[in-house]
Design a protein around this motif. Structure first.
Motif, PDB file in Angstrom:
ATOM      1  N   ALA A 187      37.709  34.437  36.900  1.00 20.52           N
ATOM      2  CA  ALA A 187      37.306  35.310  35.794  1.00 20.52           C
ATOM      3  C   ALA A 187      37.743  36.740  36.059  1.00 20.52           C
ATOM      4  O   ALA A 187      38.139  37.451  35.157  1.00 20.52           O
ATOM      5  N   LYS A 188      37.667  37.143  37.308  1.00 21.21           N
ATOM      6  CA  LYS A 188      38.082  38.480  37.705  1.00 21.21           C
ATOM      7  C   LYS A 188      39.247  38.346  38.668  1.00 21.21           C
ATOM      8  O   LYS A 188      39.141  37.740  39.721  1.00 21.21           O
ATOM      9  N   LYS A 189      40.372  38.899  38.302  1.00 24.72           N
ATOM     10  CA  LYS A 189      41.591  38.800  39.120  1.00 24.72           C
ATOM     11  C   LYS A 189      41.476  39.685  40.356  1.00 24.72           C
ATOM     12  O   LYS A 189      40.808  40.700  40.349  1.00 24.72           O
ATOM     13  N   VAL A 190      42.143  39.261  41.415  1.00 27.21           N
ATOM     14  CA  VAL A 190      42.181  40.087  42.631  1.00 27.21           C
ATOM     15  C   VAL A 190      43.612  40.562  42.850  1.00 27.21           C
ATOM     16  O   VAL A 190      44.564  40.021  42.343  1.00 27.21           O
ATOM     17  N   SER A 199      33.427  42.021  45.903  1.00 27.46           N
ATOM     18  CA  SER A 199      34.799  41.911  45.401  1.00 27.46           C
ATOM     19  C   SER A 199      35.597  41.135  46.438  1.00 27.46           C
ATOM     20  O   SER A 199      35.177  40.988  47.577  1.00 27.46           O
ATOM     21  N   GLU A 222      26.591  35.595  36.783  1.00 28.53           N
ATOM     22  CA  GLU A 222      27.310  36.780  37.255  1.00 28.53           C
ATOM     23  C   GLU A 222      28.753  36.776  36.763  1.00 28.53           C
ATOM     24  O   GLU A 222      29.321  35.719  36.512  1.00 28.53           O
ATOM     25  N   ASN A 223      29.316  37.958  36.647  1.00 28.49           N
ATOM     26  CA  ASN A 223      30.726  38.098  36.273  1.00 28.49           C
ATOM     27  C   ASN A 223      31.590  38.545  37.437  1.00 28.49           C
ATOM     28  O   ASN A 223      32.762  38.844  37.259  1.00 28.49           O
ATOM     29  N   GLU A 224      31.014  38.617  38.601  1.00 31.41           N
ATOM     30  CA  GLU A 224      31.704  39.046  39.821  1.00 31.41           C
ATOM     31  C   GLU A 224      31.497  37.965  40.882  1.00 31.41           C
ATOM     32  O   GLU A 224      30.558  37.178  40.795  1.00 31.41           O
ATOM     33  N   THR A 281      26.572  40.929  44.418  1.00 35.20           N
ATOM     34  CA  THR A 281      27.944  40.836  43.920  1.00 35.20           C
ATOM     35  C   THR A 281      28.864  41.526  44.917  1.00 35.20           C
ATOM     36  O   THR A 281      28.441  42.398  45.682  1.00 35.20           O
ATOM     37  N   ASN A 283      44.178  33.299  40.932  1.00 40.53           N
ATOM     38  CA  ASN A 283      44.131  34.225  39.795  1.00 40.53           C
ATOM     39  C   ASN A 283      44.334  33.548  38.450  1.00 40.53           C
ATOM     40  O   ASN A 283      44.055  34.140  37.412  1.00 40.53           O
TER      41      ASN A 283
END
Length: 166
Positions: A163-166, A38, A19-21, A36, A159
């Motif tokens: 992989a995915k910034k918040v 956020s 997964e990317n999330e 997935t 962060n």
């Protein structure tokens, strides 16, 4: 199927790799499922701290499989995990981390990692994985300075490695 047919563990690492999330993961009757999700901005304040205390998964999994875990504890962990994805503030996330760590420690019959290693840390410390080991997640003021002084110089802000910034 290959994982559960050949190894013991949760399979969480394998699900994450695909997964990317961020995901919310659950296993029931050796059937994994995940969705997935956020993460809220409160995660920006979290640090991952390297403890260099890797524990072998197989003996821990075998130990836990011999015990019956109260289903309500599992539901509480799931509820807390869902609430973490909605935490509006760092304080709310820290409270959820503490609650999660308390339940996990009780299930595993282990003291919480904060109690064990960082009792004077002004903030929350959460084991990663079911029994601690390589990394913890910390949320508090002056985290980098604190962990450097305690002899844990390898730490990453969320962060910086997500992989995915918040």
């Amino acid at each position: 199927e290959l994982f559960f047919g050949s190894m013991s563990g949760s399979g969480y690492d394998i699900a994450c790799a695909g997964e990317n999330e961020p995901i919310l993961y659950r296993v029931e009757n050796q059937k994994p499922s995940w969705i997935t999700t956020s993460l809220p901005p409160a995660f920006r304040e979290c640090y991952f701290v390297y403890l260099n205390q890797k524990k072998l998964s197989a003996p821990e999994v075998a130990r836990l499989q011999k015990e019956k875990t109260d289903p309500s504890a599992i539901e509480d962990i799931s509820r807390i995990s869902r609430l973490c994805t909605q935490a509006g503030t760092a304080e709310e996330l820290a409270q959820l981390m503490d609650e999660h760590e308390k339940i996990t420690a009780a299930i595993n019959h282990l003291p919480p990692v904060k109690q064990q290693l960082f009792p004077d840390f002004e903030g929350s410390v959460k084991s990663l994985g079911a029994w601690g080991g390589d990394f913890i997640m910390a949320l508090g003021s002056n985290s980098a300075q604190y962990f450097n002084q305690k002899g844990y110089p390898v730490h990453f802000k969320f962060n910086d490695i997500a992989a995915k910034k918040v």
